[in-house]
Motif scaffolding. Structure first.
Motif, mmCIF file in Angstrom:
data_model
loop_
_atom_site.group_PDB
_atom_site.id
_atom_site.type_symbol
_atom_site.label_atom_id
_atom_site.label_comp_id
_atom_site.label_asym_id
_atom_site.label_seq_id
_atom_site.Cartn_x
_atom_site.Cartn_y
_atom_site.Cartn_z
ATOM 1 N N LEU A 72 0.915 -1.145 0.056
ATOM 2 C CA LEU A 72 -0.031 0.067 0.078
ATOM 3 C C LEU A 72 0.949 1.425 0.134
ATOM 4 C CD1 LEU A 72 -2.671 1.520 0.503
ATOM 5 C CD2 LEU A 72 -2.615 1.098 2.716
ATOM 6 N N LYS A 110 -5.317 -0.121 5.598
ATOM 7 C CA LYS A 110 -4.328 -1.098 6.032
ATOM 8 C C LYS A 110 -4.895 -2.162 6.865
ATOM 9 C CE LYS A 110 0.264 -2.503 7.849
ATOM 10 N NZ LYS A 110 1.316 -1.811 8.582
ATOM 11 N N GLN A 150 -5.893 -6.103 6.096
ATOM 12 C CA GLN A 150 -5.382 -7.299 6.889
ATOM 13 C C GLN A 150 -6.535 -7.770 7.652
ATOM 14 O OE1 GLN A 150 -3.077 -4.800 9.339
ATOM 15 N NE2 GLN A 150 -1.176 -5.258 8.576
ATOM 16 N N VAL A 157 0.028 -6.856 4.399
ATOM 17 C CA VAL A 157 0.034 -5.508 3.607
ATOM 18 C C VAL A 157 1.164 -4.932 4.475
ATOM 19 C CG1 VAL A 157 -1.014 -3.195 3.456
ATOM 20 C CG2 VAL A 157 -2.651 -5.378 3.515
#
Length: 579
Positions: free
Chosen positions: A438, A454, A458, A464
């Motif tokens: 990301l 994020k 997850q 990530v």
């Protein structure tokens, strides 16, 4: 038998007669009530000259200024400076408390000021995306362009209803919103996601429903910024902006939006620090004046040609777009009033003293003041401020807030716009896209703003990593290794008006990140615009998957992830044309 029948007939006729009388009486009462509401209130005529002048002032709330000018007393302040409106900025009041307690401080402040004022006060703020950004216990809404992407008048009504009921719960009765500008120029960095889009028919349709919902709850709405921003790239905070369209073209676009809102009864319109060369004839030192200083635009066009009977409020008087035309700030404020402005936004207290002196010396017509005061007074009347039992603060229940959040979630979801999804790159799954990078593309390090994105990924089972920017100069030699390491790259473009201040166009590390992005395998890249849609539309045209998400708040990030993983279909309609 005949006698009984005659009796029944007479009884029936009497009943019909009584019902008719009651019906006509009810109609007459309703008509009388309507006439009372619509009839202009002239009780302002009993105000003193100084009290009338106070009605045309919207003071920027500053507790220290009030206490100093009032010799330590709020009551004394209002005796000396009987202002009629106060803008209570969340970024000012927020300095005195925490976000969780801010709403209570608003209520306390509003009640204290209301008690000290002889006349009912207008309390205003912007809150363009609702109160949730400033106060987490309230509702977070998408940007106006996100609302435009839904293309739903129903959602526009919900949007206005949510804002109105929540603002009324902290004592606000006047909102300086909605933005009625059109985003014609992709490089304009002040309008952008704050507007519905670039289509005047859609803007008129959506804004009309939003305004009706606001004003139905006794929250005065304000269309801004007349004659319209968004055709050039100048930010009015920095310099005077300019309406670039010809008059006929303007009538068919911006003029159409403003006229629709006027016809539907919008209570206020904000004049922008924007000139209109195609309409104006008068100049000062060779320059066309901004609308906030132009009698041609305010008194001639808006009040005259357009027949606007409501309140014209200036944009903030501390902006550079209105500065430099007169010798000092005070003379600028005086010219703004004389041009046709009915409420000045954040003038100096010296304005009250000076206007009073000049009217007494017959240098400024009292008729100009009377026109302004009558407009302000009648807006207050329409809001019910003079009614017995008027609730300065109208509480909102937790159940209603739960309903608001549910509606806001639906609006945000429906706003998500899938620009491209070539070869069905979406939905994502952990079998083919387990490991992700990301990358937040922004001016400076903005990773912290995307923690929710994020974490939401997850929670779906993805691995990530997150970083800020990916400059080709610094990382170009690593791109092949990165492409082999990661299954997918999500580039989150973070660019919004005033965040950061200045141009929204790519520059520095962000621009060099786009270089890297377009060197990566396009089937591995997902480009998401959190705000400004144009970078995604212009620079990422070859990327397989592009999404416009019009806000970067936590709720929008979580809802977006549900869309990325196929929990719903993207239905948002692109609200601007591809440049």
């Amino acid at each position: 038998m005949r006698k009984r029948k005659t009796s029944r007939t007479a009884h029936l006729l009497n009943s019909i007669f009584l019902l008719t009388v009651l019906f006509l009486s009810s109609c007459q009462n309703n008509k009388t009530d309507a006439d009372k509401r619509d009839k202009p209130d002239t009780s302002w005529e009993s105000l003193t000259l100084r009290e009338k002048i106070g009605q045309v002032v919207c003071l920027g709330y500053d507790k220290n200024q009030i206490m100093e000018a009032g010799n330590g007393s709020v009551d004394t302040f209002f005796m000396k400076y009987p202002v009629g409106a106060i803008f209570i900025a969340n970024w000012v009041l927020g300095n005195y408390t925490t976000p969780d307690s801010l709403s209570q401080l608003y209520i306390k402040t509003v009640l204290e000021l209301s008690k000290a004022s002889k006349t009912p006060l207008l309390f205003s703020e912007d809150f363009e995306t609702g109160m949730g950004n400033a106060m987490p216990n309230y509702t977070l809404l998408t940007a106006e362009m996100g609302l435009g992407a839904t293309d739903s008048p129903l959602y526009a009504s919900w949007f206005g209803d949510i804002i109105a009921s929540e603002l009324r719960s902290i004592g606000m009765n006047w909102i300086l919103n909605p933005v009625a500008d059109l985003n014609i120029n992709p490089f304009n960095h002040l309008v952008n996601v704050r507007s519905v889009g670039d289509n005047p028919e859609k803007a008129a349709r959506m804004l009309s429903e939003q305004v009706k919902a606001m004003q139905n709850q006794k929250l005065a709405a304000t269309a801004k910024h007349f004659p319209g921003d968004g055709t050039d790239y100048i930010n009015q905070h920095f310099n005077t902006s300019q309406m670039k369209l010809g008059y006929k073209e303007w009538q068919e676009s911006y003029g159409k939006v403003f006229q629709k809102l006027i016809d539907d009864g919008i209570m206020a319109i904000m004049a922008g620090h924007i000139s209109f060369p195609a309409y104006q004839k008068e100049t000062l030192n060779g320059e066309y004046l901004p609308a906030t200083l132009s009698p041609e635009l305010l008194t001639g066009l808006l009040k005259g040609t357009f027949g606007f009977k409501g309140v014209i409020v200036s944009d903030a008087l501390n902006m550079a777009g209105i500065s430099g035309y007169y010798e000092n700030q005070l003379e600028t404020e005086m010219a703004c009033f004389k041009a046709g402005t009915d409420i000045l936004l954040w003038p100096s207290l010296e304005f009250i003293d000076t206007l009073e002196a000049r009217i007494l010396r017959k240098e400024i017509s009292e008729e100009r003041l009377n026109d302004a005061v009558s407009r302000v007074w009648n807006m207050k009347k329409k809001l019910g401020l003079f009614d017995d039992g008027y609730e300065v603060v109208k509480p909102v229940s937790e159940d209603l807030l739960v309903g608001h959040r549910s509606k806001a979630t639906e609006i945000i979801q429906k706003s998500m716009t899938l620009v491209d999804n070539r070869n069905n790159l979406l939905p994502l799954d952990t079998l083919t896209s387990k490991k992700m990078l990301l990358c937040v593309v922004s001016d400076g390090d903005q990773q912290a703003a995307f923690t929710s994105l994020k974490e939401a990924l997850q929670a779906k089972g993805f691995e990530v990593d997150i970083r800020s920017n990916l400059s080709f100069f610094s990382h170009g030699h690593e791109l092949n290794n990165m492409a082999a390491t990661y299954d997918k790259f999500i580039f989150a473009f973070y660019s919004n008006p005033a965040n950061p201040w200045g141009s929204l166009d790519l520059r520095g590390e962000g621009a060099l990140t786009v270089w890297s992005l377009n060197k990566l395998p396009h089937n591995k890249v997902i480009s998401i615009a959190f705000g400004n849609p144009y970078e995604n539309l212009g620079y990422m045209s070859r990327v397989w998957c592009r999404i416009n998400c019009y806000s970067a708040d936590k709720l929008s990030q979580k809802i977006l992830v549900d869309g990325l993983t196929g929990n719903y279909e993207f239905t948002g309609v692109l609200p601007v044309e591809v440049p």
